[in-house]
Design a protein around this motif. Sequence first.
Motif, mmCIF file in Angstrom:
data_model
loop_
_atom_site.group_PDB
_atom_site.id
_atom_site.type_symbol
_atom_site.label_atom_id
_atom_site.label_comp_id
_atom_site.label_asym_id
_atom_site.label_seq_id
_atom_site.Cartn_x
_atom_site.Cartn_y
_atom_site.Cartn_z
ATOM 1 N N GLN A 2 147.130 -23.596 -103.768
ATOM 2 C CA GLN A 2 146.454 -24.898 -103.750
ATOM 3 C C GLN A 2 147.438 -26.014 -103.418
ATOM 4 O O GLN A 2 147.096 -26.957 -102.713
ATOM 5 C CB GLN A 2 145.767 -25.171 -105.099
ATOM 6 C CG GLN A 2 144.993 -26.474 -105.143
ATOM 7 C CD GLN A 2 143.872 -26.542 -104.114
ATOM 8 O OE1 GLN A 2 143.144 -25.575 -103.903
ATOM 9 N NE2 GLN A 2 143.751 -27.675 -103.450
ATOM 10 N N HIS A 3 148.688 -25.877 -103.908
ATOM 11 C CA HIS A 3 149.709 -26.869 -103.631
ATOM 12 C C HIS A 3 149.953 -26.990 -102.123
ATOM 13 O O HIS A 3 150.097 -28.098 -101.593
ATOM 14 C CB HIS A 3 151.012 -26.519 -104.371
ATOM 15 C CG HIS A 3 152.125 -27.473 -104.106
ATOM 16 N ND1 HIS A 3 152.075 -28.786 -104.513
ATOM 17 C CD2 HIS A 3 153.312 -27.312 -103.465
ATOM 18 C CE1 HIS A 3 153.180 -29.399 -104.131
ATOM 19 N NE2 HIS A 3 153.948 -28.514 -103.489
ATOM 20 N N ALA A 5 147.773 -26.254 -99.724
ATOM 21 C CA ALA A 5 146.578 -26.865 -99.140
ATOM 22 C C ALA A 5 146.598 -28.381 -99.355
ATOM 23 O O ALA A 5 146.240 -29.147 -98.454
ATOM 24 C CB ALA A 5 145.321 -26.250 -99.744
ATOM 25 N N ASP A 6 147.037 -28.813 -100.547
ATOM 26 C CA ASP A 6 147.136 -30.251 -100.828
ATOM 27 C C ASP A 6 148.166 -30.919 -99.921
ATOM 28 O O ASP A 6 147.943 -32.026 -99.425
ATOM 29 C CB ASP A 6 147.504 -30.488 -102.293
ATOM 30 C CG ASP A 6 146.387 -30.102 -103.255
ATOM 31 O OD1 ASP A 6 145.227 -29.956 -102.800
ATOM 32 O OD2 ASP A 6 146.680 -29.931 -104.461
ATOM 33 N N MET A 7 149.292 -30.246 -99.708
ATOM 34 C CA MET A 7 150.329 -30.780 -98.815
ATOM 35 C C MET A 7 149.815 -30.864 -97.377
ATOM 36 O O MET A 7 150.071 -31.850 -96.675
ATOM 37 C CB MET A 7 151.596 -29.914 -98.883
ATOM 38 C CG MET A 7 152.379 -30.088 -100.166
ATOM 39 S SD MET A 7 153.832 -29.008 -100.284
ATOM 40 C CE MET A 7 154.752 -29.454 -98.844
ATOM 41 N N GLU A 8 149.088 -29.839 -96.942
ATOM 42 C CA GLU A 8 148.540 -29.849 -95.586
ATOM 43 C C GLU A 8 147.527 -30.977 -95.427
ATOM 44 O O GLU A 8 147.488 -31.661 -94.402
ATOM 45 C CB GLU A 8 147.895 -28.501 -95.254
ATOM 46 C CG GLU A 8 147.403 -28.441 -93.824
ATOM 47 C CD GLU A 8 146.846 -27.099 -93.423
ATOM 48 O OE1 GLU A 8 146.392 -26.995 -92.271
ATOM 49 O OE2 GLU A 8 146.838 -26.154 -94.246
ATOM 50 N N LEU A 9 146.707 -31.183 -96.451
ATOM 51 C CA LEU A 9 145.737 -32.268 -96.422
ATOM 52 C C LEU A 9 146.443 -33.619 -96.297
ATOM 53 O O LEU A 9 146.052 -34.461 -95.490
ATOM 54 C CB LEU A 9 144.860 -32.231 -97.672
ATOM 55 C CG LEU A 9 143.826 -33.356 -97.794
ATOM 56 C CD1 LEU A 9 142.866 -33.347 -96.617
ATOM 57 C CD2 LEU A 9 143.089 -33.232 -99.121
ATOM 58 N N GLU A 10 147.492 -33.829 -97.073
ATOM 59 C CA GLU A 10 148.264 -35.071 -96.990
ATOM 60 C C GLU A 10 148.858 -35.256 -95.608
ATOM 61 O O GLU A 10 148.883 -36.363 -95.070
ATOM 62 C CB GLU A 10 149.365 -35.085 -98.050
ATOM 63 C CG GLU A 10 148.865 -35.357 -99.453
ATOM 64 C CD GLU A 10 150.005 -35.484 -100.449
ATOM 65 O OE1 GLU A 10 150.999 -36.160 -100.132
ATOM 66 O OE2 GLU A 10 149.885 -34.889 -101.532
#
Length: 111
Positions: A2-3, A5-10
């Motif tokens: 999930q970390h 995915a969150d970085m990719e989203l940012e």
Amino acid sequence: LQHLADMELELHIGQANDALHDLWLALVDKAMIFSKIYRRCWEAMIALHVDVESLSHYQELKQSHLTINSAVFQQNAHAHHGNQFPWFWSINIPKDTESKNWMSECMSPSH
């Protein structure tokens, strides 16, 4: 996981912001270039005593014509229903719409 995915989203949010900023700068730059060209042409037409009918078609381009309230673009912006685009959006430039493929693509319902 999930970390990541969150970085990719940012990352994508940052890239989208950069792209919008670059788009804004490009539009401002193009607007300034073409408005200066138009102004020189318009002033030359005035100096050459252009007829009144042509002047109703080729009006003075003011700085206020180069700004648009984003509410004009919003479909449900009822509070801004009286807003109109500057005069040059409604003129028919000879052969412009017939010769530009991008215009038909823009007006196509599939795009």
